[in-house]
Design an enzyme around this catalytic site. Structure first.
Site, PDB file in Angstrom:
ATOM      1  N   GLU A 234       6.752 -10.194   3.015  1.00 19.59           N
ATOM      2  CA  GLU A 234       5.698 -10.970   2.335  1.00 19.59           C
ATOM      3  C   GLU A 234       6.228 -12.313   1.844  1.00 19.59           C
ATOM      4  O   GLU A 234       5.514 -13.307   1.839  1.00 19.59           O
ATOM      5  CB  GLU A 234       5.151 -10.177   1.136  1.00 19.59           C
ATOM      6  CG  GLU A 234       4.320  -8.967   1.519  1.00 19.59           C
ATOM      7  CD  GLU A 234       2.998  -9.330   2.169  1.00 19.59           C
ATOM      8  OE1 GLU A 234       2.267 -10.151   1.595  1.00 19.59           O
ATOM      9  OE2 GLU A 234       2.714  -8.809   3.254  1.00 19.59           O
TER      10      GLU A 234
ATOM     11  N   CYS B 222      -2.547  -1.690   9.930  1.00 24.85           N
ATOM     12  CA  CYS B 222      -1.707  -1.126   8.877  1.00 24.85           C
ATOM     13  C   CYS B 222      -1.621   0.384   9.101  1.00 24.85           C
ATOM     14  O   CYS B 222      -2.648   1.065   9.127  1.00 24.85           O
ATOM     15  CB  CYS B 222      -2.372  -1.424   7.535  1.00 24.85           C
ATOM     16  SG  CYS B 222      -1.541  -0.677   6.123  1.00 24.85           S
TER      17      CYS B 222
ATOM     18  N   TYR C 227       0.831  -1.205   0.000  1.00 27.87           N
ATOM     19  CA  TYR C 227       0.000   0.000   0.000  1.00 27.87           C
ATOM     20  C   TYR C 227       0.875   1.269   0.000  1.00 27.87           C
ATOM     21  O   TYR C 227       0.413   2.337  -0.384  1.00 27.87           O
ATOM     22  CB  TYR C 227      -0.859   0.051   1.273  1.00 27.87           C
ATOM     23  CG  TYR C 227      -2.140  -0.755   1.272  1.00 27.87           C
ATOM     24  CD1 TYR C 227      -2.549  -1.515   0.171  1.00 27.87           C
ATOM     25  CD2 TYR C 227      -2.951  -0.739   2.403  1.00 27.87           C
ATOM     26  CE1 TYR C 227      -3.739  -2.241   0.220  1.00 27.87           C
ATOM     27  CE2 TYR C 227      -4.143  -1.456   2.448  1.00 27.87           C
ATOM     28  CZ  TYR C 227      -4.534  -2.204   1.365  1.00 27.87           C
ATOM     29  OH  TYR C 227      -5.708  -2.901   1.413  1.00 27.87           O
TER      30      TYR C 227
HETATM   31  N1  DGL Z   1       1.898  -2.965   6.893  1.00 27.78           N
HETATM   32  C1  DGL Z   1       1.496  -1.727   6.386  1.00 27.78           C
HETATM   33  C2  DGL Z   1       1.777  -0.564   7.272  1.00 27.78           C
HETATM   34  O1  DGL Z   1       1.715  -0.715   8.476  1.00 27.78           O
HETATM   35  C3  DGL Z   1       1.548  -1.483   4.900  1.00 27.78           C
HETATM   36  C4  DGL Z   1       2.811  -1.715   4.207  1.00 27.78           C
HETATM   37  C5  DGL Z   1       2.624  -1.604   2.711  1.00 27.78           C
HETATM   38  O2  DGL Z   1       1.804  -2.356   2.196  1.00 27.78           O
HETATM   39  O3  DGL Z   1       3.287  -0.785   2.101  1.00 27.78           O
HETATM   40  O4  DGL Z   1       2.020   0.524   6.841  1.00 27.78           O
END
Ligand code: DGL
Length: 263
Positions: A151, A73, A42
């Site tokens: 991942e 997240c 994301y």
């Molecule tokens: N695990 C996520 C976070 O805490 C998102 C990481 C990603 O998908 O870039 O920001």
């Protein structure tokens, strides 16, 4: 009391670091976990897309009977939590980088933040700094590529180590003694981080605080599971089943069935 499950989601498997904390604190709660692996990472996606994905996943989790949502997240919290809270009437708990505890813990007066580009560029993060940084110097470090290593279940591969080395070096050179793990994927790298850092560097993440907050919110809403009830944990991925089946035992500590979610 409610035997309904708690819904938890992340862009991928990073939210498992939060799920560990929730499972530990609330062993009686049934948990639903959605990994949006079709859209991971994301961190480099537009906030509008992350809001749209978050809304679709929340709809799915509510349709499964979720009594509360945890946005496991930081990036999705920054982009979407206000939107989710305005759409759904149930407890919604999000994540944010632990700026306040880190600025209280530092002795050198220099704190580093490891997070995604999306989190570091967000208005929510700017507001956190305005509110809590005070006289502490806060140095931000985006970490492209690290989420993908996690991942793949690569918790100590040469690639992961080399990336981390390049991200940690500038922070150490600037005198940071406290590092905020501002992405839920990064606590899964804690053993490697500790092996690469001087022993007096503190690592701070918010997984345990979020589990505590969830506990408080469930209590306040009269929604906790009955003590002694049988808890289940159910996993979905929007990406490839085989990939998640490969990485889940490494990151969750045990194999589990994974269901495919077409969203
Ligand atoms: N695990 C996520 C976070 O805490 C998102 C990481 C990603 O998908 O870039 O920001």
């Amino acid at each position: 009391m409610s035997s309904a499950p708690v819904g938890v989601f992340d862009s991928g498997l990073g939210g498992l670091s939060v799920l560990h904390e929730i499972r530990h604190r609330l062993p009686q709660e049934s948990l639903l976990y959605v990994a949006d692996c079709a859209y991971v990472p994301y961190g480099d996606k537009p906030p509008e897309l992350i809001r749209q994905r978050s809304r679709q996943i929340a709809d799915f989790l509510l349709a499964q009977g979720a009594k509360a949502l945890v946005v496991a997240c930081n990036t999705a919290t920054a982009a979407a939590i206000n939107d989710l809270r305005s759409c759904y009437d149930l407890p919604i708990i999000g994540m944010e980088p632990a700026v306040k505890p880190a600025t209280q813990a530092t002795r050198s007066g220099v704190v580093g933040v490891l997070a995604t580009t999306g989190t570091l560029q967000s208005a929510k993060f700017a507001a956190l700094l305005d509110r809590f940084a005070g006289n502490v110097e806060v140095i931000t470090q985006p970490c492209p590529g690290l989420v993908e290593c996690v991942e793949r279940g690569e918790l100590e591969s040469p690639t992961t180590r080399a990336l981390l080395h390049s991200y940690l070096q500038p922070l150490l050179a600037a005198g940071c003694d406290t590092l905020i793990l501002g992405c839920t994927h990064y606590p899964l790298l804690r053993p490697l981080l500790q092996s690469m850092l001087p022993a007096d560097i503190r690592l701070i993440d918010t997984g345990a605080a979020v589990a505590r907050q969830l506990d408080d919110r469930l209590q306040a809403a009269g929604l906790p599971a009955t003590a002694g009830s049988t808890a289940t944990t159910t996993f979905w991925t929007t990406g490839e089943l085989e990939r998640m089946q490969h990485s889940l035992p490494i990151l969750w500590g045990q194999a589990a069935d994974v269901l495919l979610l077409n969203l």
